[in-house]
Design a protein around this motif. Structure first.
Motif, PDB file in Angstrom:
ATOM      1  N   VAL A   1       0.876  -0.604  -0.199  1.00 48.74           N
ATOM      2  CA  VAL A   1      -0.086  -0.026  -0.207  1.00 48.74           C
ATOM      3  C   VAL A   1       0.826   1.176  -0.193  1.00 48.74           C
ATOM      4  O   VAL A   1       1.599   1.065   0.002  1.00 48.74           O
ATOM      5  CB  VAL A   1      -0.992  -0.302   1.263  1.00 48.74           C
ATOM      6  CG1 VAL A   1      -2.012  -0.970   1.451  1.00 48.74           C
ATOM      7  CG2 VAL A   1      -0.484   0.413   2.505  1.00 48.74           C
ATOM      8  N   VAL A   2       0.453   2.462  -0.707  1.00 48.92           N
ATOM      9  CA  VAL A   2       1.159   3.599  -0.845  1.00 48.92           C
ATOM     10  C   VAL A   2       0.238   5.112   0.332  1.00 48.92           C
ATOM     11  O   VAL A   2      -0.421   4.794   0.275  1.00 48.92           O
ATOM     12  CB  VAL A   2       1.368   4.091  -2.121  1.00 48.92           C
ATOM     13  CG1 VAL A   2       2.588   5.340  -2.423  1.00 48.92           C
ATOM     14  CG2 VAL A   2       1.824   2.743  -3.003  1.00 48.92           C
ATOM     15  N   PHE A   3       1.520   5.400   1.011  1.00 47.92           N
ATOM     16  CA  PHE A   3       1.387   6.475   1.084  1.00 47.92           C
ATOM     17  C   PHE A   3       1.543   7.328   0.430  1.00 47.92           C
ATOM     18  O   PHE A   3       2.806   8.101   0.307  1.00 47.92           O
ATOM     19  CB  PHE A   3       1.722   6.363   2.760  1.00 47.92           C
ATOM     20  CG  PHE A   3       1.090   5.538   3.561  1.00 47.92           C
ATOM     21  CD1 PHE A   3       0.193   6.071   4.409  1.00 47.92           C
ATOM     22  CD2 PHE A   3       1.630   3.966   4.055  1.00 47.92           C
ATOM     23  CE1 PHE A   3      -0.986   4.491   5.071  1.00 47.92           C
ATOM     24  CE2 PHE A   3       1.501   3.411   4.718  1.00 47.92           C
ATOM     25  CZ  PHE A   3       0.583   3.219   5.352  1.00 47.92           C
ATOM     26  N   TYR A   4       1.205   8.164   0.370  1.00 48.25           N
ATOM     27  CA  TYR A   4       1.399  10.281  -0.351  1.00 48.25           C
ATOM     28  C   TYR A   4       0.888  11.116   0.586  1.00 48.25           C
ATOM     29  O   TYR A   4       0.077  11.040   1.169  1.00 48.25           O
ATOM     30  CB  TYR A   4       0.051  10.357  -1.666  1.00 48.25           C
ATOM     31  CG  TYR A   4       0.099  11.716  -1.284  1.00 48.25           C
ATOM     32  CD1 TYR A   4       1.786  11.929  -2.296  1.00 48.25           C
ATOM     33  CD2 TYR A   4      -0.258  12.461  -1.602  1.00 48.25           C
ATOM     34  CE1 TYR A   4       1.724  13.304  -3.397  1.00 48.25           C
ATOM     35  CE2 TYR A   4      -0.382  13.732  -1.910  1.00 48.25           C
ATOM     36  CZ  TYR A   4       0.781  14.174  -2.783  1.00 48.25           C
ATOM     37  OH  TYR A   4       1.018  15.593  -2.759  1.00 48.25           O
ATOM     38  N   GLY A   5       2.532  12.146   1.278  1.00 48.86           N
ATOM     39  CA  GLY A   5       1.855  13.236   1.743  1.00 48.86           C
ATOM     40  C   GLY A   5       2.823  13.253   2.405  1.00 48.86           C
ATOM     41  O   GLY A   5       3.455  12.170   2.579  1.00 48.86           O
ATOM     42  N   ASP A   6       3.206  14.541   2.720  1.00 48.13           N
ATOM     43  CA  ASP A   6       4.266  15.400   3.349  1.00 48.13           C
ATOM     44  C   ASP A   6       4.240  14.752   4.870  1.00 48.13           C
ATOM     45  O   ASP A   6       3.547  16.267   5.348  1.00 48.13           O
ATOM     46  CB  ASP A   6       5.463  16.209   2.851  1.00 48.13           C
ATOM     47  CG  ASP A   6       6.515  16.661   3.317  1.00 48.13           C
ATOM     48  OD1 ASP A   6       7.033  15.879   4.628  1.00 48.13           O
ATOM     49  OD2 ASP A   6       7.147  17.231   2.299  1.00 48.13           O
ATOM     50  N   PRO A   7       4.991  14.382   5.800  1.00 54.79           N
ATOM     51  CA  PRO A   7       4.254  14.622   7.235  1.00 54.79           C
ATOM     52  C   PRO A   7       5.144  15.718   7.708  1.00 54.79           C
ATOM     53  O   PRO A   7       4.630  16.512   8.916  1.00 54.79           O
ATOM     54  CB  PRO A   7       5.180  12.862   7.851  1.00 54.79           C
ATOM     55  CG  PRO A   7       6.059  12.763   7.126  1.00 54.79           C
ATOM     56  CD  PRO A   7       4.966  13.067   5.184  1.00 54.79           C
ATOM     57  N   THR A   8       5.572  16.451   7.053  1.00 55.91           N
ATOM     58  CA  THR A   8       6.634  17.851   7.785  1.00 55.91           C
ATOM     59  C   THR A   8       5.482  18.696   7.412  1.00 55.91           C
ATOM     60  O   THR A   8       5.804  20.056   8.287  1.00 55.91           O
ATOM     61  CB  THR A   8       8.187  17.016   7.615  1.00 55.91           C
ATOM     62  OG1 THR A   8       8.072  17.756   5.622  1.00 55.91           O
ATOM     63  CG2 THR A   8       8.829  16.769   7.456  1.00 55.91           C
ATOM     64  N   ARG A   9       4.553  19.232   6.716  1.00 49.00           N
ATOM     65  CA  ARG A   9       3.985  19.724   6.155  1.00 49.00           C
ATOM     66  C   ARG A   9       2.615  19.700   6.747  1.00 49.00           C
ATOM     67  O   ARG A   9       1.457  20.715   7.266  1.00 49.00           O
ATOM     68  CB  ARG A   9       3.606  19.680   4.777  1.00 49.00           C
ATOM     69  CG  ARG A   9       4.962  20.137   3.442  1.00 49.00           C
ATOM     70  CD  ARG A   9       4.906  19.981   2.637  1.00 49.00           C
ATOM     71  NE  ARG A   9       4.077  20.915   1.730  1.00 49.00           N
ATOM     72  CZ  ARG A   9       3.869  21.173   0.671  1.00 49.00           C
ATOM     73  NH1 ARG A   9       4.211  20.658   0.189  1.00 49.00           N
ATOM     74  NH2 ARG A   9       2.366  21.539   0.237  1.00 49.00           N
ATOM     75  N   GLY A  10       2.328  18.629   7.181  1.00 50.35           N
ATOM     76  CA  GLY A  10       0.772  18.788   7.747  1.00 50.35           C
ATOM     77  C   GLY A  10      -0.424  18.951   6.955  1.00 50.35           C
ATOM     78  O   GLY A  10      -1.452  19.408   7.386  1.00 50.35           O
TER      79      GLY A  10
END
Length: 294
Positions: free
Chosen positions: A39-48
């Protein structure tokens, strides 16, 4: 046969392992291997600014996916959407549970809706496509639909992807009628689902060891090889720099593009199981003798 991508001529995308087994290979892209599927996660966790889950793993994957998401994006942070490449059991196994848990929309191609709203089962698997034990056992794999009708949404007609700016979806049927792949032109990143995979899925050994190879879609669950061939040709024409498939490790670089073009050019000889059930008689929803609708 399969086009072999040996360790000497393939560039596996470097990853950084984070908590809960998530492997990050770009600031906004990571994946979680769940036994035989990704499964793939898209999104930058540092940007919120939100994230998206692509596919939903096996029926036993709910806890692992939630735990991985909590560690990557923050506890109890739910995605903006779940996007489905298709609805086979290893990609939609935990979809009902995750949709209920997060109460988020599920986006899919309309041709995939019957398999996601409880109305149709996929065609029977073909156990005699060759390659190993996974293929022989394939008639035992679930074909029945999941039902997330209350959460189900049609992908935007302009081919954009919800909460994924800069990405588009591409209809890449063959392995499933409404199969899609995801494409970002800016860095030529391809999330291919099962339209192409980067490890053999017919063999238990290959599925476990993740030996990097270039393959067409998993043979035992592919009912329309004509469409599958056209989908591979379409993806090869994109000249992707990075490929993240539903099975296998992310791969990148010119050698991968060469192998992908080789697969596209010689698809019938490389990918299609000669003389097998669907090689000359594609299964279509509603087709007499291969009716997948209940």
């Amino acid at each position: 046969m399969a086009v072999q991508l040996s360790l000497e001529d393939i560039d596996i995308a470097p990853t950084t392992e984070t908590a809960s087994g998530v492997l990050a290979f770009a600031p906004d892209l990571a994946y979680l291997r769940l036994s035989i599927v990704n499964v793939v996660f898209y999104g930058d966790p540092t940007r919120g600014d939100g994230w998206v889950l692509i596919d939903a793993g096996l029926p036993t994957s709910k806890g692992s996916i939630i735990d991985a998401a909590d560690h990557r994006f923050g506890r109890n942070t739910r995605p903006s959407a779940i996007i489905m490449t298709h609805g086979h059991f290893d990609h939609a196994g935990s979809l009902e549970a995750l949709a209920r848990h997060w109460e988020v929309p599920v986006y899919a191609h309309p041709l995939e809706f019957p398999y996601l709203n409880g109305r149709a089962s996929y065609p029977p698997a073909d156990p005699l496509v060759g390659g190993g034990l996974m293929a022989l056992l394939s008639p035992l794999f679930p074909r029945s639909p999941v039902n997330v009708e209350e959460s189900l949404k049609i992908l935007p007609a302009d081919r954009t992807l919800p909460a994924m700016p800069g990405w588009v979806w591409l209809h890449t049927p063959g392995h499933a009628p409404g199969h899609i792949s995801l494409w970002r032109e800016s860095d030529r990143t391809l999330i291919s689902g099962d339209a192409i995979v980067t490890t053999g899925q017919e063999s238990v050994y290959e599925a476990i060891m993740q030996t990097p190879e270039m393959h067409g879609p998993p043979r035992y669950f592919t009912p329309d090889w004509d469409e599958a061939e056209q989908s591979v040709k379409r993806l090869a024409a994109l000249e992707p720099e990075l490929i993240i498939s539903g099975h296998g490790q992310p791969v990148r670089g010119p050698s991968v593009r060469r192998r992908l073009h080789e697969l596209a050019t010689n698809f019938r000889d490389i990918a299609v199981p000669e003389g097998r059930r669907y090689a000359n008689d594609p299964a279509k929803p509603g087709k007499s003798g291969n009716d997948t609708y209940r």
